[in-house]
Design a protein around this motif. Structure first.
Motif, PDB file in Angstrom:
ATOM      1  N   PRO A  39       0.837  -1.177   0.234  1.00 25.22           N
ATOM      2  CA  PRO A  39      -0.004  -0.093  -0.095  1.00 25.22           C
ATOM      3  C   PRO A  39       0.602   1.437  -0.059  1.00 25.22           C
ATOM      4  O   PRO A  39       0.371   2.273  -0.198  1.00 25.22           O
ATOM      5  CB  PRO A  39      -0.877  -0.315   1.317  1.00 25.22           C
ATOM      6  N   VAL A  40       2.138   1.293   0.435  1.00 19.81           N
ATOM      7  CA  VAL A  40       3.043   2.432   0.612  1.00 19.81           C
ATOM      8  C   VAL A  40       3.953   2.395  -0.473  1.00 19.81           C
ATOM      9  O   VAL A  40       4.488   3.309  -1.192  1.00 19.81           O
ATOM     10  CB  VAL A  40       3.535   2.597   1.772  1.00 19.81           C
ATOM     11  N   VAL A  44       6.818  -2.910  -4.815  1.00 16.20           N
ATOM     12  CA  VAL A  44       6.988  -3.948  -4.192  1.00 16.20           C
ATOM     13  C   VAL A  44       5.593  -4.816  -3.819  1.00 16.20           C
ATOM     14  O   VAL A  44       4.494  -4.226  -3.605  1.00 16.20           O
ATOM     15  CB  VAL A  44       7.254  -3.443  -2.558  1.00 16.20           C
ATOM     16  N   LEU A  45       5.639  -6.378  -4.104  1.00 16.57           N
ATOM     17  CA  LEU A  45       4.754  -7.186  -4.079  1.00 16.57           C
ATOM     18  C   LEU A  45       4.823  -7.596  -2.482  1.00 16.57           C
ATOM     19  O   LEU A  45       5.784  -8.034  -2.011  1.00 16.57           O
ATOM     20  CB  LEU A  45       4.810  -8.054  -4.980  1.00 16.57           C
ATOM     21  N   VAL A  46       3.540  -8.166  -2.093  1.00 18.69           N
ATOM     22  CA  VAL A  46       3.512  -8.695  -0.809  1.00 18.69           C
ATOM     23  C   VAL A  46       2.945 -10.010  -0.706  1.00 18.69           C
ATOM     24  O   VAL A  46       1.745 -10.103  -1.515  1.00 18.69           O
ATOM     25  CB  VAL A  46       2.788  -7.845   0.252  1.00 18.69           C
ATOM     26  N   VAL A  47       3.303 -11.199  -0.292  1.00 22.68           N
ATOM     27  CA  VAL A  47       3.118 -12.504  -0.561  1.00 22.68           C
ATOM     28  C   VAL A  47       2.728 -13.133   0.815  1.00 22.68           C
ATOM     29  O   VAL A  47       3.308 -12.952   1.808  1.00 22.68           O
ATOM     30  CB  VAL A  47       4.308 -13.331  -0.909  1.00 22.68           C
ATOM     31  N   SER A  48       1.381 -13.825   0.727  1.00 15.96           N
ATOM     32  CA  SER A  48       0.957 -14.382   1.984  1.00 15.96           C
ATOM     33  C   SER A  48       0.266 -15.683   1.462  1.00 15.96           C
ATOM     34  O   SER A  48      -0.519 -15.801   0.468  1.00 15.96           O
ATOM     35  CB  SER A  48      -0.070 -13.383   2.486  1.00 15.96           C
ATOM     36  N   GLU A 123       7.760  -9.635   1.637  1.00 17.16           N
ATOM     37  CA  GLU A 123       8.021  -8.238   0.455  1.00 17.16           C
ATOM     38  C   GLU A 123       9.146  -8.660  -0.444  1.00 17.16           C
ATOM     39  O   GLU A 123      10.356  -9.017  -0.207  1.00 17.16           O
ATOM     40  CB  GLU A 123       8.041  -7.067   1.270  1.00 17.16           C
ATOM     41  N   VAL A 124       8.623  -8.581  -1.759  1.00 18.70           N
ATOM     42  CA  VAL A 124       9.604  -8.546  -2.928  1.00 18.70           C
ATOM     43  C   VAL A 124       9.640  -7.360  -3.849  1.00 18.70           C
ATOM     44  O   VAL A 124       8.655  -6.931  -4.148  1.00 18.70           O
ATOM     45  CB  VAL A 124       9.646 -10.156  -3.684  1.00 18.70           C
ATOM     46  N   ASN A 125      10.662  -7.206  -4.656  1.00 17.56           N
ATOM     47  CA  ASN A 125      10.826  -6.235  -5.608  1.00 17.56           C
ATOM     48  C   ASN A 125      10.209  -6.815  -7.023  1.00 17.56           C
ATOM     49  O   ASN A 125      10.488  -7.819  -7.312  1.00 17.56           O
ATOM     50  CB  ASN A 125      12.213  -5.709  -5.641  1.00 17.56           C
ATOM     51  N   GLU A 126       9.044  -6.208  -7.254  1.00 17.97           N
ATOM     52  CA  GLU A 126       8.352  -6.611  -8.399  1.00 17.97           C
ATOM     53  C   GLU A 126       9.298  -6.849  -9.561  1.00 17.97           C
ATOM     54  O   GLU A 126       9.391  -7.705 -10.294  1.00 17.97           O
ATOM     55  CB  GLU A 126       7.190  -5.892  -8.855  1.00 17.97           C
TER      56      GLU A 126
END
Length: 306
Positions: A39-40, A44-48, A123-126
């Motif tokens: 969101p900020v 950056v992608l967030v994986v869950s 968190e990973v860099n797209e």
């Protein structure tokens, strides 16, 4: 430089996180592990999500994960086949937890192993993480699964051949009811059937390998296989594990009680062969591919759709 060279020289290993405990993962569109945009942080992608049967994750050399997940904040007009991506995720990132080792019929397959892995806000860099591109996860997976499936079959042929060798040695060393086991009608029939089935499976595997090579020569290296190559590969993935199970089972029977003990490798080989009727797609899914390809190639089927 970062991943390929160390993988090729064996200094690191990788694992593929696809299968999930809460959905039927043989239908890959069911995959629910989430990929969202931070969101900020831009880019950056967030994986869950939770994955299991992630083979290789327990190896101490495992340094990188190929993760199949579903985008939940992309365009709602995307088709069900363009909602997933494969991400390249370093194993050491915060939020990755190997929860437990999974056993195959009681075998832990250490140190390679199969793991249940939890991803919590990783968190990973797209730019660095997305393989091929956003929404191309199934395409990337198919490029990997084809060679993976035939490699499984090649190893199974080697296992079954070893089981057959062990079976012949045992039969030539044991006598029952006044007769060498190798000279009994039942053993001779079993041996002949094993040899014929095993050679048939090997020829089918060679044919699948040729089909894959031909498809790549026509369409380019690393491309998705054409229908004819996919069909024969599906046939191989069904036939070879079943044949391996049959041959190893007969070898176990020939060994008697010794065959199911830890003093021989046969029980472990059977467990591995049996699990490969599920891994990289269960038999029924491959049979559907075979049937659909056969029907689509039939002029009578095409006429029936008019």
């Amino acid at each position: 430089e970062l991943w390929l060279k160390p993988l090729l020289d064996g200094s690191i290993r990788s694992c593929f996180a696809m299968t999930e405990p809460n959905v039927a993962s043989s239908d890959a569109t069911n995959i629910q592990a989430k990929i969202t945009r931070h969101p900020v942080k831009t880019g950056v992608l967030v994986v869950s999500g939770t994955k299991w049967w992630t083979s290789g994750a327990l190896d101490p050399r495992c340094a990188v994960i190929l993760f199949l997940g579903k985008h939940v904040d992309e365009s709602a007009t995307d088709t069900k086949y363009s909602k997933h991506s494969i991400l390249i995720i370093p194993m050491h990132l915060k939020g990755i937890k190997v929860k437990r080792a999974l056993h195959v019929y009681g075998y832990d397959d250490a140190p390679h192993g199969h793991a249940e892995v939890e991803f919590s806000g990783v968190e990973v860099n797209e730019k660095d993480a997305v393989l091929l591109g956003i929404g191309r996860g199934f395409e990337a997976a198919q490029r990997r699964l084809g060679p993976g499936r035939i490699h499984h079959c090649m190893r199974l042929l080697g296992m079954a051949e070893r089981a057959l060798c062990e079976m012949k040695i045992r039969a030539c060393q044991r006598s029952a009811f006044g007769k060498l086991v190798a000279h009994t009608d039942r053993f001779e029939e079993n041996l002949a059937q094993c040899r014929m089935r095993l050679d048939q499976a090997r020829l089918l595997t060679l044919s699948a390998a040729h089909g894959m090579d031909t498809s790549e020569k026509c369409n380019g290296s690393g491309t998705v296989l054409d229908p004819s190559a996919r069909k024969i590969l599906a046939m191989t993935k069904v036939v070879v594990p079943n044949v391996a199970c049959e041959v190893i089972d007969i070898a176990i029977q020939t060994h008697g009680a010794l065959g199911v003990s830890q003093d021989r490798i046969l029980a472990h080989m059977w467990a591995s062969a049996r699990s490969l009727r599920l891994a990289d797609g269960p038999d029924v899914v491959h049979e559907q591919v075979i049937a659909k390809t056969e029907l689509n190639a039939s002029p009578f089927y095409n006429l029936s759709k008019l």
